[in-house]
Scaffold this active site. Structure first.
Site, PDB file in Angstrom:
ATOM      1  N   CYS A 196      40.367  25.752  44.406  1.00  0.00           N
ATOM      2  CA  CYS A 196      39.758  26.553  43.339  1.00  0.00           C
ATOM      3  C   CYS A 196      39.761  25.833  41.998  1.00  0.00           C
ATOM      4  O   CYS A 196      39.301  26.387  40.993  1.00  0.00           O
ATOM      5  CB  CYS A 196      40.472  27.895  43.219  1.00  0.00           C
ATOM      6  SG  CYS A 196      40.473  28.825  44.767  1.00  0.00           S
TER       7      CYS A 196
ATOM      8  N   LYS B  56      46.343  38.458  42.419  1.00  0.00           N
ATOM      9  CA  LYS B  56      45.732  37.969  43.650  1.00  0.00           C
ATOM     10  C   LYS B  56      46.769  37.184  44.442  1.00  0.00           C
ATOM     11  O   LYS B  56      47.319  36.193  43.961  1.00  0.00           O
ATOM     12  CB  LYS B  56      44.533  37.074  43.316  1.00  0.00           C
ATOM     13  CG  LYS B  56      43.889  36.443  44.540  1.00  0.00           C
ATOM     14  CD  LYS B  56      42.576  35.782  44.224  1.00  0.00           C
ATOM     15  CE  LYS B  56      42.055  35.021  45.423  1.00  0.00           C
ATOM     16  NZ  LYS B  56      40.770  34.386  45.179  1.00  0.00           N
TER      17      LYS B  56
ATOM     18  N   LYS C  68      44.307  42.309  44.802  1.00  0.00           N
ATOM     19  CA  LYS C  68      43.705  41.763  46.016  1.00  0.00           C
ATOM     20  C   LYS C  68      44.758  41.114  46.880  1.00  0.00           C
ATOM     21  O   LYS C  68      45.541  40.325  46.340  1.00  0.00           O
ATOM     22  CB  LYS C  68      42.663  40.736  45.588  1.00  0.00           C
ATOM     23  CG  LYS C  68      41.925  40.063  46.701  1.00  0.00           C
ATOM     24  CD  LYS C  68      40.881  39.146  46.123  1.00  0.00           C
ATOM     25  CE  LYS C  68      40.331  38.341  47.274  1.00  0.00           C
ATOM     26  NZ  LYS C  68      40.034  37.009  46.948  1.00  0.00           N
TER      27      LYS C  68
END
Ligand code: PBG
Length: 326
Positions: A130, A196, A249
């Site tokens: 990422c 997350k 999440k």
């Protein structure tokens, strides 16, 4: 006669149950994810680990979104799969990047639809991480921030209504806010993937987005599933940096975290029912072991009951089309 509590009184008919129901899921709460590919406008390839979901070329995406909008869909989130990946994820912030093209097309046709742009590099980098990767294989935080800010800006310029950074680099909400404001996008909200986790429930997504890391894993930037106090620190940091909405999440395995964030912050909270959650329900449904639709609806209610205002779910479009949610 004993005077005991008769909870069954308010459950005795469907109309009564409707009257006293505490939590409702409506179309306004739902965000449908879509995977848009650059290869060919008419491309439509089923994602094998996510039955009912597809990789879609631009025209195929428009057709799919049209059906969903006609069924009442109010919001969607876009993930892009570029033709070419490179170490710096150029496709993420290119002016004509695939997500930017899709945003323009969609907003032109449906100005009212709330288009969320997932802001991350992993679908665009050849290594699948990422952020930028150093020569020794580390994901570099601060040099990545500028690229994320550029990505968010390109998405806002294309017409995105909400910017949703999912990369988990430290400081990215501040960097994105600054870039948006400096370029006149003071009104574009940030829905940060604030909390997350490094979850194995993302497995099918990585097939869908072709974004599996080519080496290592995401544990140096995504959170340890064992931690809840850390969720408070992550959410607080994003609030300080200017996030307008906070996301948790995955969803169902993290109901405690949704409740925690709900009780400790006053911003809208979103929950992401991730790919693995979807696939589990689909698979058991296909085997005839559970009723897929009822389990999907129950899981959405559970996410709302835990405190989510909004839900990102792959079930959104199908539940709307079948009239289970309006
Ligand atoms: C990109 C991103 C991921 C998901 C949303 N944005 C994958 C990941 O972090 O590995 C997962 C969504 C899902 O599983 O449905 N960083």
């Amino acid at each position: 006669m004993e005077n005991f509590y008769r909870g069954r009184r308010l459950r005795s008919s469907s109309a009564l149950r409707d009257m006293v129901r505490e939590t409702k899921v409506s179309a306004a709460d739902l965000i449908q994810p879509y995977f848009v590919v650059e290869i060919d406008p008419n491309y439509k390839k089923p994602i094998s680990s996510m039955p009912g979901q597809f990789q879609l070329g631009l025209s195929a995406l428009m057709a799919e979104v049209e059906l969903a909008v006609n069924a009442g869909l109010k919001s969607l989130i876009l993930f892009g799969i570029p033709n070419e990946k490179d170490p710096v994820g150029s496709g993420a912030y290119a002016e004509d990047g695939i997500v930017q093209q899709a945003i323009r097309r969609i907003k032109k046709k449906w100005p009212e639809l709330v288009v969320v742009a997932d802001t991350c590099l992993c679908e665009y980098t050849s290594h699948g991480h990422c952020g930028l990767v150093s020569s020794t294989g580390e994901v570099q935080n601060d040099p990545t921030l500028e690229l994320l800010a550029r990505t968010a800006l390109a998405q806002a310029q294309a017409g995105a209504d909400i910017i949703a950074p999912s990369d988990m680099m430290d400081g990215r909400v501040a960097a994105i806010r600054q870039a948006l404001d400096a370029n006149g996008f003071i009104q574009t909200p940030i829905m940060s993937y604030a909390v997350k986790y490094a979850s194995s429930f993302y497995g099918p997504f990585r097939e869908a987005a072709e974004s599996a890391p080519q080496f290592g894993d995401r544990k140096t930037y995504q959170m340890d599933p064992a931690n809840w106090r850390e969720a408070l620190r992550e959410a607080a940091a994003d609030v300080d940096e200017g996030a307008d909405m906070l996301m948790v999440k995955p969803g169902l395995p993290y109901l405690d975290i949704i409740r925690l964030v709900r009780d400790n912050f006053d911003l809208p909270v979103a929950a992401y029912q991730v790919s693995g959650e979807y696939s589990q329900i689909k698979a058991a449904g296909q085997l005839g072991w559970i009723d897929e639709t009822l389990v999907a609806l129950e899981s959405l209610v559970a996410l709302k009951r835990a405190g989510a205002d909004l839900i990102l779910s792959y079930f959104s479009q199908d539940l709307l089309k079948a009239g289970h949610i309006s």
